[in-house]
Design a protein around this motif. Structure first.
Motif, PDB file in Angstrom:
ATOM      1  N   HIS A  91     -44.870 -40.215  29.480  1.00  0.00           N
ATOM      2  CA  HIS A  91     -44.355 -41.093  28.245  1.00  0.00           C
ATOM      3  C   HIS A  91     -43.994 -42.474  28.800  1.00  0.00           C
ATOM      4  CE1 HIS A  91     -40.442 -39.447  30.275  1.00  0.00           C
ATOM      5  NE2 HIS A  91     -40.079 -40.544  30.033  1.00  0.00           N
ATOM      6  N   GLU A  92     -44.219 -42.839  30.179  1.00  0.00           N
ATOM      7  CA  GLU A  92     -44.052 -44.171  30.549  1.00  0.00           C
ATOM      8  C   GLU A  92     -45.506 -44.742  31.084  1.00  0.00           C
ATOM      9  OE1 GLU A  92     -39.959 -42.863  33.162  1.00  0.00           O
ATOM     10  OE2 GLU A  92     -41.592 -43.651  34.252  1.00  0.00           O
ATOM     11  N   ASP A  99     -43.895 -47.508  22.688  1.00  0.00           N
ATOM     12  CA  ASP A  99     -42.461 -47.097  22.597  1.00  0.00           C
ATOM     13  C   ASP A  99     -42.609 -45.274  22.585  1.00  0.00           C
ATOM     14  OD1 ASP A  99     -39.740 -46.321  22.089  1.00  0.00           O
ATOM     15  OD2 ASP A  99     -39.826 -47.704  20.264  1.00  0.00           O
ATOM     16  N   THR A 100     -41.678 -44.682  23.337  1.00  0.00           N
ATOM     17  CA  THR A 100     -41.713 -43.209  23.491  1.00  0.00           C
ATOM     18  C   THR A 100     -41.244 -42.591  22.128  1.00  0.00           C
ATOM     19  OG1 THR A 100     -41.183 -43.445  25.962  1.00  0.00           O
ATOM     20  CG2 THR A 100     -40.898 -41.315  24.836  1.00  0.00           C
ATOM     21  N   HIS A 106     -34.884 -44.521  17.121  1.00  0.00           N
ATOM     22  CA  HIS A 106     -35.080 -43.771  18.350  1.00  0.00           C
ATOM     23  C   HIS A 106     -33.974 -42.562  18.200  1.00  0.00           C
ATOM     24  CE1 HIS A 106     -32.078 -46.956  18.666  1.00  0.00           C
ATOM     25  NE2 HIS A 106     -31.480 -46.381  19.658  1.00  0.00           N
ATOM     26  N   GLU A 144     -40.931 -48.981  30.224  1.00  0.00           N
ATOM     27  CA  GLU A 144     -40.359 -48.150  29.531  1.00  0.00           C
ATOM     28  C   GLU A 144     -38.902 -47.760  30.302  1.00  0.00           C
ATOM     29  OE1 GLU A 144     -38.636 -44.423  27.733  1.00  0.00           O
ATOM     30  OE2 GLU A 144     -39.376 -44.523  29.769  1.00  0.00           O
ATOM     31  N   SER A 181     -32.123 -44.397  24.766  1.00  0.00           N
ATOM     32  CA  SER A 181     -33.521 -45.033  24.801  1.00  0.00           C
ATOM     33  C   SER A 181     -33.937 -46.230  25.292  1.00  0.00           C
ATOM     34  CB  SER A 181     -34.020 -44.564  23.282  1.00  0.00           C
ATOM     35  OG  SER A 181     -35.356 -45.264  23.048  1.00  0.00           O
ATOM     36  N   ALA A 182     -35.111 -46.670  25.660  1.00  0.00           N
ATOM     37  CA  ALA A 182     -35.706 -48.120  25.700  1.00  0.00           C
ATOM     38  C   ALA A 182     -35.701 -48.702  24.816  1.00  0.00           C
ATOM     39  CB  ALA A 182     -36.911 -47.938  26.797  1.00  0.00           C
ATOM     40  N   SER A 183     -36.240 -48.231  23.509  1.00  0.00           N
ATOM     41  CA  SER A 183     -36.676 -48.729  22.455  1.00  0.00           C
ATOM     42  C   SER A 183     -36.387 -50.139  22.076  1.00  0.00           C
ATOM     43  CB  SER A 183     -36.439 -47.857  20.850  1.00  0.00           C
ATOM     44  OG  SER A 183     -37.073 -46.766  21.218  1.00  0.00           O
ATOM     45  N   LEU A 242     -37.534 -52.966  24.917  1.00  0.00           N
ATOM     46  CA  LEU A 242     -38.924 -53.139  25.460  1.00  0.00           C
ATOM     47  C   LEU A 242     -39.212 -54.518  25.646  1.00  0.00           C
ATOM     48  CD1 LEU A 242     -40.394 -49.956  23.884  1.00  0.00           C
ATOM     49  CD2 LEU A 242     -39.514 -50.201  26.047  1.00  0.00           C
TER      50      LEU A 242
END
Length: 342
Positions: A64-65, A89-90, A106, A151, A281-283, A286
């Motif tokens: 996922h990264e 985005d994951t 997310h 990510e 989450s990173a959303s 990013l």
């Protein structure tokens, strides 16, 4: 194409699978690099909670990264995306619920997560199909190594921002692993005085090589007023320790996850007027992370110890260190690499 398939706990193989074909709103990306993280290890060992909650099941494809180059677009996607270097985005929300409409996809209950949840195939393969809406374009200064670190960097950026630290403030970061070190790099780029806590003196060697001299075990943390504490560890006792260490009216940021319940006495938070923040989450971070990498304000490339091929992933997930690996905590994968480790 070649793809890593996890068939069950500790059962992994590199298989020949059909290459993806994009749905109307999707793109197919030629994968350049993929980062391995603790979530992948938990799926490998069978400990990941999603497996027991019904959100994921074997066989599955991890990863996922990632970053890569758009190869093909679906019928509803502009063709000029072809050839663009991107990361994705994951977290893929349903797009219709209240949370998605408020920009919080997310935490959508019905979300898919690339390489993690609801059967969405991950990037440990030569190609991946993802929604075009999840893409973030990478500028030329963000190379494949940086692209695969966007990510995890997005998670760390959010944790650093959540600390609300100003130049000259003291922030304690618990856990000098990949995420903790990234948090420290983002904080330092804003003029914050960063202290790191790890389990042993040896765990600080890499952090010190990056210029973080304020590195301690929990037994020798100096008597410093910490304006914020970021828990980036997986130790169940450290969330309470973070609340104890932070200054009154300070902030505690929780980004690490323990494998067992962690308890925090809310009386500590209330009586010290502490703000506690959780980061999933990173959303939302990013784009800011890409900008920081592109401008050179943060350079996480020293975190990468080695880049391996798909055939080496099983050994890495089992805890083996690649031959010739550097001191950093992060292993990347080049799905097109056949033999050598770099």
């Amino acid at each position: 194409m070649r793809a890593l398939v996890l068939h069950g706990p500790r059962e992994v193989s590199v298989d020949e699978v059909d290459p993806p074909s994009p749905e109307p709103h999707e793109v197919v990306v030629d994968v350049e690099r993929v980062g391995l993280c603790g979530t992948d290890v938990e799926f490998f060992t069978g400990e990941m909670a999603y497996l027991h909650q019904g959100h994921a099941r074997y066989p599955m494809r991890l990863g996922h990264e990632w970053c890569g180059t758009v190869r093909e677009t679906g019928s509803a996607v502009a063709a000029d995306l072809v050839g663009r270097r991107v990361m994705g985005d994951t977290m893929l929300g349903c797009g219709h619920c209240r949370r998605c409409r408020r920009g919080h996809q997310h935490v959508c209950d019905a979300r898919s997560e690339v390489g993690i949840r609801n059967g969405r195939a991950g990037a440990l393969a030569e190609q991946i199909a993802v929604p075009a809406s999840s893409l973030h374009v990478l500028p030329p200064t963000v190379d494949p190594t940086l692209g695969a670190l966007v990510e995890p960097g997005g998670n760390a950026w959010r944790a650093a921002v959540a600390a609300h630290a100003r130049p000259g403030d003291n922030v304690l970061v618990l856990g000098p692993g990949a995420i903790g070190t990234l948090v420290a790099l983002f904080l330092r780029s804003e003029g914050v005085v960063v202290h790191l806590v790890g389990r042993s003196a040896g765990s600080f060697d890499f952090a010190r090589s990056l210029g973080f001299d304020n590195a301690w075990t929990s037994d020798d943390v100096p008597d410093v007023p910490f304006d914020a504490v970021v828990d980036a560890s997986n130790a169940p006792g450290l969330p309470a320790y973070a609340a104890d260490q932070v200054e009154p009216a300070g902030r505690v940021v929780y980004i690490g996850l323990a494998g067992s319940p962690s308890l925090v006495d809310t009386r500590t938070l209330a009586l010290k007027d502490v703000t506690a923040v959780g980061i999933l989450s990173a959303s939302p971070g990013l784009d800011a992370t890409i900008q920081a990498y592109a401008a050179g304000r943060v350079d996480p490339r020293p975190l990468v110890a080695a880049t391996v091929g798909l055939a080496d992933v099983g050994a890495v997930l089992a805890g083996e260190r690649p031959a010739g690996a550097g001191p950093g905590p992060k292993i990347l994968v080049d799905p097109h690499l056949q033999k050598e480790t770099t």
